[in-house]
Design a protein around this motif. Structure first.
Motif, PDB file in Angstrom:
ATOM      1  N   GLY A 280     -92.203  42.575 -24.796  1.00 33.15           N
ATOM      2  CA  GLY A 280     -93.541  42.181 -25.227  1.00 33.15           C
ATOM      3  C   GLY A 280     -93.792  40.712 -24.965  1.00 33.15           C
TER       4      GLY A 280
ATOM      5  N   LYS B  20     -92.367  35.481 -23.447  1.00 36.10           N
ATOM      6  CA  LYS B  20     -92.988  34.223 -22.977  1.00 36.10           C
ATOM      7  C   LYS B  20     -93.509  34.221 -21.541  1.00 36.10           C
ATOM      8  CE  LYS B  20     -91.278  32.318 -26.814  1.00 36.10           C
ATOM      9  NZ  LYS B  20     -91.852  32.916 -27.993  1.00 36.10           N
TER      10      LYS B  20
ATOM     11  N   PRO C 168    -100.592  43.812 -23.757  1.00 38.21           N
ATOM     12  CA  PRO C 168    -100.978  42.473 -23.278  1.00 38.21           C
ATOM     13  C   PRO C 168    -100.149  42.014 -22.086  1.00 38.21           C
ATOM     14  CG  PRO C 168    -100.513  42.447 -25.650  1.00 38.21           C
ATOM     15  CD  PRO C 168    -100.225  43.818 -25.182  1.00 38.21           C
TER      16      PRO C 168
ATOM     17  N   HIS D 134     -97.024  50.095 -19.106  1.00 35.65           N
ATOM     18  CA  HIS D 134     -97.642  49.870 -20.417  1.00 35.65           C
ATOM     19  C   HIS D 134     -97.578  51.151 -21.265  1.00 35.65           C
ATOM     20  CE1 HIS D 134    -102.139  50.086 -21.903  1.00 35.65           C
ATOM     21  NE2 HIS D 134    -101.323  50.199 -22.910  1.00 35.65           N
TER      22      HIS D 134
ATOM     23  N   ILE E 127     -91.603  42.481 -29.244  1.00 34.81           N
ATOM     24  CA  ILE E 127     -92.844  43.261 -29.411  1.00 34.81           C
ATOM     25  C   ILE E 127     -93.123  43.330 -30.917  1.00 34.81           C
ATOM     26  CG2 ILE E 127     -94.018  45.478 -29.003  1.00 34.81           C
ATOM     27  CD1 ILE E 127     -92.110  45.990 -26.694  1.00 34.81           C
ATOM     28  N   SER E 128     -94.364  43.049 -31.308  1.00 38.96           N
ATOM     29  CA  SER E 128     -94.666  42.954 -32.740  1.00 38.96           C
ATOM     30  C   SER E 128     -94.650  44.310 -33.450  1.00 38.96           C
ATOM     31  CB  SER E 128     -96.025  42.283 -32.939  1.00 38.96           C
ATOM     32  OG  SER E 128     -97.024  43.024 -32.259  1.00 38.96           O
TER      33      SER E 128
ATOM     34  N   HIS F 164     -99.326  50.113 -30.307  1.00 39.39           N
ATOM     35  CA  HIS F 164     -98.083  50.203 -29.521  1.00 39.39           C
ATOM     36  C   HIS F 164     -97.227  51.362 -30.055  1.00 39.39           C
ATOM     37  CE1 HIS F 164     -94.930  48.709 -26.847  1.00 39.39           C
ATOM     38  NE2 HIS F 164     -94.093  49.086 -27.806  1.00 39.39           N
TER      39      HIS F 164
ATOM     40  N   ALA G 149     -91.992  41.168 -38.753  1.00 42.66           N
ATOM     41  CA  ALA G 149     -92.670  41.912 -37.663  1.00 42.66           C
ATOM     42  C   ALA G 149     -92.812  43.379 -38.070  1.00 42.66           C
ATOM     43  CB  ALA G 149     -91.880  41.791 -36.369  1.00 42.66           C
TER      44      ALA G 149
HETATM   45  P1  FAD Z   1     -97.598  39.909 -29.866  1.00 41.97           P
HETATM   46  O1  FAD Z   1     -98.452  40.594 -30.868  1.00 41.97           O
HETATM   47  O2  FAD Z   1     -97.978  38.552 -29.442  1.00 41.97           O
HETATM   48  O3  FAD Z   1     -96.124  39.902 -30.474  1.00 41.97           O
HETATM   49  C1  FAD Z   1     -95.057  39.228 -29.911  1.00 41.97           C
HETATM   50  C2  FAD Z   1     -93.861  39.444 -30.805  1.00 41.97           C
HETATM   51  O4  FAD Z   1     -92.748  38.805 -30.226  1.00 41.97           O
HETATM   52  C3  FAD Z   1     -94.028  38.877 -32.217  1.00 41.97           C
HETATM   53  O5  FAD Z   1     -93.691  39.871 -33.181  1.00 41.97           O
HETATM   54  C4  FAD Z   1     -93.052  37.712 -32.268  1.00 41.97           C
HETATM   55  O6  FAD Z   1     -92.443  37.557 -33.548  1.00 41.97           O
HETATM   56  C5  FAD Z   1     -92.014  38.164 -31.248  1.00 41.97           C
HETATM   57  N1  FAD Z   1     -91.326  37.032 -30.616  1.00 41.97           N
HETATM   58  C6  FAD Z   1     -91.847  35.869 -30.166  1.00 41.97           C
HETATM   59  N2  FAD Z   1     -90.883  35.123 -29.600  1.00 41.97           N
HETATM   60  C7  FAD Z   1     -89.742  35.830 -29.703  1.00 41.97           C
HETATM   61  C8  FAD Z   1     -88.408  35.589 -29.309  1.00 41.97           C
HETATM   62  N3  FAD Z   1     -88.045  34.447 -28.680  1.00 41.97           N
HETATM   63  N4  FAD Z   1     -87.473  36.513 -29.579  1.00 41.97           N
HETATM   64  C9  FAD Z   1     -87.793  37.674 -30.209  1.00 41.97           C
HETATM   65  N5  FAD Z   1     -89.050  37.957 -30.608  1.00 41.97           N
HETATM   66  C10 FAD Z   1     -90.001  37.045 -30.349  1.00 41.97           C
HETATM   67  N6  FAD Z   1    -100.820  47.469 -27.376  1.00 41.97           N
HETATM   68  C11 FAD Z   1     -99.841  48.149 -26.766  1.00 41.97           C
HETATM   69  O7  FAD Z   1     -98.682  47.685 -26.675  1.00 41.97           O
HETATM   70  N7  FAD Z   1    -100.098  49.383 -26.214  1.00 41.97           N
HETATM   71  C12 FAD Z   1    -101.325  49.966 -26.279  1.00 41.97           C
HETATM   72  O8  FAD Z   1    -101.512  51.067 -25.758  1.00 41.97           O
HETATM   73  C13 FAD Z   1    -102.374  49.260 -26.935  1.00 41.97           C
HETATM   74  N8  FAD Z   1    -103.611  49.798 -27.042  1.00 41.97           N
HETATM   75  C14 FAD Z   1    -104.563  49.122 -27.731  1.00 41.97           C
HETATM   76  C15 FAD Z   1    -105.823  49.703 -27.924  1.00 41.97           C
HETATM   77  C16 FAD Z   1    -106.794  49.052 -28.639  1.00 41.97           C
HETATM   78  C17 FAD Z   1    -108.125  49.708 -28.829  1.00 41.97           C
HETATM   79  C18 FAD Z   1    -106.541  47.779 -29.191  1.00 41.97           C
HETATM   80  C19 FAD Z   1    -107.564  47.063 -29.980  1.00 41.97           C
HETATM   81  C20 FAD Z   1    -105.301  47.183 -29.006  1.00 41.97           C
HETATM   82  C21 FAD Z   1    -104.299  47.830 -28.259  1.00 41.97           C
HETATM   83  N9  FAD Z   1    -103.057  47.265 -28.070  1.00 41.97           N
HETATM   84  C22 FAD Z   1    -102.080  47.978 -27.460  1.00 41.97           C
HETATM   85  C23 FAD Z   1    -102.759  45.877 -28.457  1.00 41.97           C
HETATM   86  C24 FAD Z   1    -102.008  45.782 -29.786  1.00 41.97           C
HETATM   87  O9  FAD Z   1    -102.936  45.773 -30.851  1.00 41.97           O
HETATM   88  C25 FAD Z   1    -101.187  44.479 -29.852  1.00 41.97           C
HETATM   89  O10 FAD Z   1    -102.041  43.385 -29.654  1.00 41.97           O
HETATM   90  C26 FAD Z   1    -100.083  44.418 -28.817  1.00 41.97           C
HETATM   91  O11 FAD Z   1     -99.272  45.575 -28.872  1.00 41.97           O
HETATM   92  C27 FAD Z   1     -99.205  43.196 -29.074  1.00 41.97           C
HETATM   93  O12 FAD Z   1     -98.321  43.025 -28.020  1.00 41.97           O
HETATM   94  P2  FAD Z   1     -96.957  42.251 -28.248  1.00 41.97           P
HETATM   95  O13 FAD Z   1     -96.259  42.829 -29.418  1.00 41.97           O
HETATM   96  O14 FAD Z   1     -96.261  42.198 -26.937  1.00 41.97           O
HETATM   97  O15 FAD Z   1     -97.465  40.754 -28.518  1.00 41.97           O
END
Ligand code: FAD
Length: 316
Positions: free
Chosen positions: A203, A207, A231, A243, A261-262, A267, A286
């Motif tokens: 996720g 970075k 994202p 994805h 990944i949060s 997700h 998280a």
């Molecule tokens: P972030 O929310 O930015 O989370 C990053 C995470 O990484 C955080 O928990 C943080 O603590 C952790 N982190 C940071 N640095 C480190 C490190 N050095 N070591 C370990 N951990 C670290 N999302 C999907 O994934 N799939 C979908 O199909 C999807 N569909 C969506 C549909 C709709 C209608 C909407 C509104 C949103 C959708 N989303 C989807 C987006 C979803 O809501 C989240 O925004 C997305 O999943 C967040 O991605 P992420 O966890 O990679 O990023």
């Protein structure tokens, strides 16, 4: 008769089809009939092996024009093959999702998509299915004469029974002009994501795309597919076909390793049917930890190299 659709890719039976075959065989046993299968396209695998999953007869249409999936053409052939079937079983994968609803209209057959269990027959024909992206279950009673079930991957498991199936050609009329889908490129990772036993996923916590080596290194060592959060695909760190989630691919591997990944609900909707979930995240709050079987609170940049080293040592 219970008919199961056997899906193939590049001439090989997909893993999810062995589960669908096992499930169909059990439905046949419960309803006092036999399970047969249909497979389209030219296949390199020995089809009699489907007997080992409880299938008595395999109908094949070994025509190369069917090697590329075309929902309308496939539906037409399966409609003909299902003439004597009481229940038709699919795996709830890309092909099943495209064909089962079309077949349901053509056959006027009730469809349970996303089935999570065997039918309950004590009071009609009731199948438990997942709803709200796997957050809840609903019991659907199908009252039509013909019934269609699209089974969630990993909902039933693969059951071997021993035995060998009879393989017979199915006489299908294929109108070449109706085959409108042409495959121009096959976009997939080394291990196809939808079929993978193990998935290593990254996720935004990673970075940037330059740090994806630790995801691909661990995936290579484990024979896993790689995936990502939305994202990550949106900002082009990874290709869109990786994805997973509500708006991406829904997967159900035996092991899902989520790194940085949060665990947003969107997700989780695509991965919460994984058998075992391992979460690596530096934030102990998280949300993904609530869905995890194993969690490591730590910085991925410190934890991942250690895991990779440990796996290398185990494999040495
Ligand atoms: P972030 O929310 O930015 O989370 C990053 C995470 O990484 C955080 O928990 C943080 O603590 C952790 N982190 C940071 N640095 C480190 C490190 N050095 N070591 C370990 N951990 C670290 N999302 C999907 O994934 N799939 C979908 O199909 C999807 N569909 C969506 C549909 C709709 C209608 C909407 C509104 C949103 C959708 N989303 C989807 C987006 C979803 O809501 C989240 O925004 C997305 O999943 C967040 O991605 P992420 O966890 O990679 O990023």
């Amino acid at each position: 008769m219970v008919l199961v659709f056997i899906d193939q890719a590049a001439g090989h039976i997909k893993k999810s089809s062995f589960e669908a075959a096992s499930y169909a065989a059990k439905v046949a046993e419960l309803t006092g009939t036999t399970a047969e299968a249909i497979i389209l396209g030219t296949v390199a695998d020995d089809l009699s092996q489907l007997g080992n999953y409880g299938i008595t007869k395999v109908h094949t249409v070994a025509d190369a024009s069917l090697n590329n999936f075309d929902a309308q053409v496939y539906t037409k052939i399966i409609t003909a093959a299902a003439e004597n079937a009481d229940v038709i079983v699919f795996s709830q994968n890309t092909t099943g999702k495209a064909v089962a609803p079309r077949l349901s209209v053509r056959l006027k057959a009730g469809l349970v998509s996303g089935a999570a269990a065997l039918p309950e027959l004590s009071n009609g024909f009731t199948v438990k299915k997942t709803v709200f992206s796997g957050k809840a279950f609903a019991n659907i009673t199908v009252t039509t004469a013909k019934k269609i079930i699209a089974l969630n991957p990993n909902a039933y498991g693969v059951i071997t029974t021993g035995g060998s199936a009879e393989v017979v050609p199915f006489n299908a009329t294929i109108d070449a002009a109706k085959v409108t889908v042409e495959s121009v490129d096959l976009v997939k990772g080394e291990v196809p994501l939808g079929e993978a036993d193990i998935v290593v996923s990254g996720g935004r916590g990673l970075k940037g795309p330059e740090n994806w080596g630790m995801i691909t290194d661990l995936a290579h060592l484990l024979g896993a597919a790689t995936a990502c959060s939305r994202p990550v695909a949106d900002i082009h760190w990874r290709p869109h076909h990786e994805h997973v989630g509500q708006t991406g691919l829904a997967i159900a591997p035996n092991l899902y390793i989520a790194v940085g990944i949060s665990g947003a609900i969107q997700h989780l909707a695509g991965v919460n049917r994984s058998k075992t979930i391992v979460v690596i995240n530096k934030d102990p709050e998280a949300p993904f930890f609530k869905a995890a079987d194993y969690g490591i609170v730590g910085d991925a940049f410190e934890v991942m190299p250690k895991i990779i080293d440990a796996v290398k040592k185990l494999k040495a």
